[in-house]
Design a protein around this motif. Sequence first.
Motif, mmCIF file in Angstrom:
data_model
loop_
_atom_site.group_PDB
_atom_site.id
_atom_site.type_symbol
_atom_site.label_atom_id
_atom_site.label_comp_id
_atom_site.label_asym_id
_atom_site.label_seq_id
_atom_site.Cartn_x
_atom_site.Cartn_y
_atom_site.Cartn_z
ATOM 1 N N GLU A 183 27.581 45.087 44.998
ATOM 2 C CA GLU A 183 27.724 44.227 43.820
ATOM 3 C C GLU A 183 29.100 44.382 43.176
ATOM 4 N N CYS A 212 30.096 36.151 41.792
ATOM 5 C CA CYS A 212 28.828 36.831 41.546
ATOM 6 C C CYS A 212 28.310 37.420 42.853
ATOM 7 N N ARG A 258 24.857 39.619 44.129
ATOM 8 C CA ARG A 258 23.571 40.231 43.793
ATOM 9 C C ARG A 258 22.932 40.793 45.061
#
Length: 72
Positions: free
Chosen positions: A21, A32, A34
């Motif tokens: 991450e 981003c 995840r």
Amino acid sequence: MTKQLIHIKDMHCPACVIRLESLEDDVPGITCARASLRRQTLEVDFDEAVIPIEQVLNAVRDLGYQVDIHHT
Ligand SMILES: [Cu+2]
């Protein structure tokens, strides 16, 4: 913005999740990241104008993981 689900077979602990991450802070163009330890996946949002998918995968490989594009 492009979204890609990447299968990462050799992630094995919460430290892997944190490392993977951190790509969103360390790699320009990745906005981003995840990670799911249970699913062994990394979901990445990135800007293709800044970084092509192959370089996203290479950034993951540089952390020491084997990657597999997840076909859905
Ligand atoms: Cu680990």
